[in-house]
Design an enzyme around this catalytic site. Structure first.
Site, PDB file in Angstrom:
ATOM      1  N   SER A 124       7.813   5.496  -1.138  1.00 38.92           N
ATOM      2  CA  SER A 124       8.869   6.369  -1.188  1.00 38.92           C
ATOM      3  C   SER A 124       9.121   6.291  -2.919  1.00 38.92           C
ATOM      4  CB  SER A 124      10.316   6.077  -0.560  1.00 38.92           C
ATOM      5  OG  SER A 124      10.510   4.884  -0.670  1.00 38.92           O
ATOM      6  N   GLU A 157       8.104   1.037 -12.590  1.00 44.01           N
ATOM      7  CA  GLU A 157       8.289   0.348 -11.397  1.00 44.01           C
ATOM      8  C   GLU A 157       8.172  -1.241 -11.977  1.00 44.01           C
ATOM      9  OE1 GLU A 157       7.828   1.539  -8.012  1.00 44.01           O
ATOM     10  OE2 GLU A 157       8.368  -0.115  -7.099  1.00 44.01           O
ATOM     11  N   ASP A 169      -0.323   3.025  -5.422  1.00 46.86           N
ATOM     12  CA  ASP A 169       0.568   3.984  -4.952  1.00 46.86           C
ATOM     13  C   ASP A 169       0.817   5.201  -6.027  1.00 46.86           C
ATOM     14  OD1 ASP A 169       0.961   1.800  -3.438  1.00 46.86           O
ATOM     15  OD2 ASP A 169       2.507   1.109  -3.756  1.00 46.86           O
TER      16      ASP A 169
HETATM   17  C1  GLA Z   1       1.980  -2.367  -2.404  1.00 49.32           C
HETATM   18  C2  GLA Z   1       1.709  -2.311  -3.899  1.00 49.32           C
HETATM   19  C3  GLA Z   1       0.391  -1.668  -4.307  1.00 49.32           C
HETATM   20  C4  GLA Z   1      -0.805  -2.497  -3.595  1.00 49.32           C
HETATM   21  C5  GLA Z   1      -0.568  -2.817  -1.900  1.00 49.32           C
HETATM   22  C6  GLA Z   1      -1.336  -3.828  -1.331  1.00 49.32           C
HETATM   23  O1  GLA Z   1       1.915  -1.430  -1.905  1.00 49.32           O
HETATM   24  O2  GLA Z   1       2.650  -1.429  -4.384  1.00 49.32           O
HETATM   25  O3  GLA Z   1      -0.033  -1.717  -5.569  1.00 49.32           O
HETATM   26  O4  GLA Z   1      -0.856  -3.634  -4.177  1.00 49.32           O
HETATM   27  O5  GLA Z   1       0.770  -3.531  -1.760  1.00 49.32           O
HETATM   28  O6  GLA Z   1      -2.496  -3.019  -1.236  1.00 49.32           O
END
Ligand code: GLA
Length: 381
Positions: A124, A157, A169
């Protein structure tokens, strides 16, 4: 989401129609877990849960944005950004790093809403970041560059909000295409859109467990991966093949297992993309299952609830495979299910999981959606 509703909320608040509506989705990762910060491969898809912003640019440097979900607003000046607390830090952080990269931003009046479940590991926060970047691109009139916007959002972030995530993400939210998963090389940020298997559904199973201290466990895994890369004498674990890994010995037991997960997971992503290209959904499911075992035994980022829900899913007819997804330690699993069995599957998994864990799962049957986009209004670039 009805854009009409968003328009009405904007009008009620600002007494005018919004000039733009933008949208950026959350994501679920199909396979390639904890590989992004090892310069490796991932295969997420954007989901049909997203963040929307309706906005009209201003002539000054003020951002006035109302969160419809939290019923609060945030007002800040783009020329004097300072860190604070709460939801608008994602917006300020993106604004800060856009400006630092050289983008000239205009302020805007906006309302924002979203339906990405928060804290479930469905990104999110990346959705808020990319919706913000998309809003500034529309309002300030610059071209959309998905990889650049993902990098800036990740920076927000990492260095503004203070969460040490990789690039997956943000890239999934920025660059995905409707109907496809995103096969991404996290070293070069090159990507391809991989077709999802026909006649199958992607089902997200939220265990409803959340674990604190995820940050410290996540950082510990990252450090262990870096230690392994140093030991192999490479820049990142991406540079070690399964063969090379098997030939070497002498690394400590725990770090060996961490490295084995990352190295074999990278190989699984490449195989998964091949399986998708030829429509081999059985093989794709097997790779999901193998990924879960590796995350459970080698990388040790599952919890009991994740293991239970994955087992419940795997034992249903019509399920090709299931695994935990996201950072782990709680949150969601993802399952690949035969389209016709989907309804039965969701009912049966919910019941079996409740029986074994005493917990209620939330289940989302997801469609692969478009990455960050302008939904209404004309880009003036
Ligand atoms: C979280 C992080 C991603 C990635 C995943 C594991 O979602 O935000 O960048 O490292 O964990 O795959």
């Amino acid at each position: 989401m009805e854009t009409k509703t968003l328009e009405q909320s904007f009008s009620a608040y600002f007494n005018a129609k919004p000039e733009f509506i933008v949208r950026a989705p959350g994501r679920v990762n199909l396979i390639g877990e904890h590989t992004d910060y090892n310069d490796g491969f991932v295969l997420p898809m954007a989901i049909d849960h997203a963040v929307w912003i309706a906005l009209t640019p201003r002539t000054d440097f003020t951002v006035c944005i109302r969160s419809l979900d939290l019923d609060v607003d945030s007002v800040f000046d783009l020329q004097s950004l300072s860190k604070g607390e709460g939801w608008s830090e994602y917006i300020k952080g993106v604004a800060y790093f856009l400006q630092k990269t050289g983008y000239e931003l205009k302020g805007f009046n906006a309302v924002m809403t979203g339906d990405v479940p928060r804290g479930a590991g469905l990104s999110s926060s990346a959705a808020v970041e990319l919706a913000t970047a998309r809003a500034f691109a529309a309002g300030s009139g610059f071209a959309w560059d998905a990889a650049q916007m993902a990098r800036i959002s990740q920076k927000a972030e990492n260095d503004w909000v203070g969460v040490n995530c990789g690039i997956m993400d943000q890239m999934a939210s920025a660059a995905s295409r409707k109907g496809y998963a995103l096969f991404l090389d996290c070293r070069t940020l090159e990507y391809q859109h991989a077709p999802l298997p026909e006649n199958s559904s992607v089902v997200i199973l939220d265990t409803s467990t959340r674990r604190g201290l995820v940050d410290s466990a996540y950082n510990e895994r990252r450090n262990q991966c870096e230690e392994a890369a140093r030991w192999f004498g490479v820049k990142a674990l991406r540079d070690v093949s399964v063969d090379e890994f098997e030939k070497r010995s002498g690394l400590s037991e725990v770090v060996t297992r961490r490295a084995r997960h990352v190295i074999t997971e990278n190989a699984r992503v490449l195989e998964a993309v091949q399986a998708m290209k030829v429509g081999d959904v059985q093989r794709l499911g097997e790779l999901f299952n193998a990924s879960h075992v590796s995350l459970r035994d080698d990388f040790e980022v599952t919890n009991e609830a994740l293991n239970q829900i994955v087992e419940c899913a795997q034992s249903q007819p019509g399920c090709y495979g299931a695994r935990m997804t996201g950072a782990g330690f709680g949150g969601c699993a993802v399952a690949l299910v035969h389209a016709e069995s989907t309804q039965e599957f969701t009912n049966a998994v919910s019941a079996a999981y409740r029986k074994i864990s005493g917990l209620d799962a939330s289940v989302y049957v997801c469609k692969a959606s478009e990455g960050a986009s302008l939904v209404e209004g004309e880009n003036r670039t």
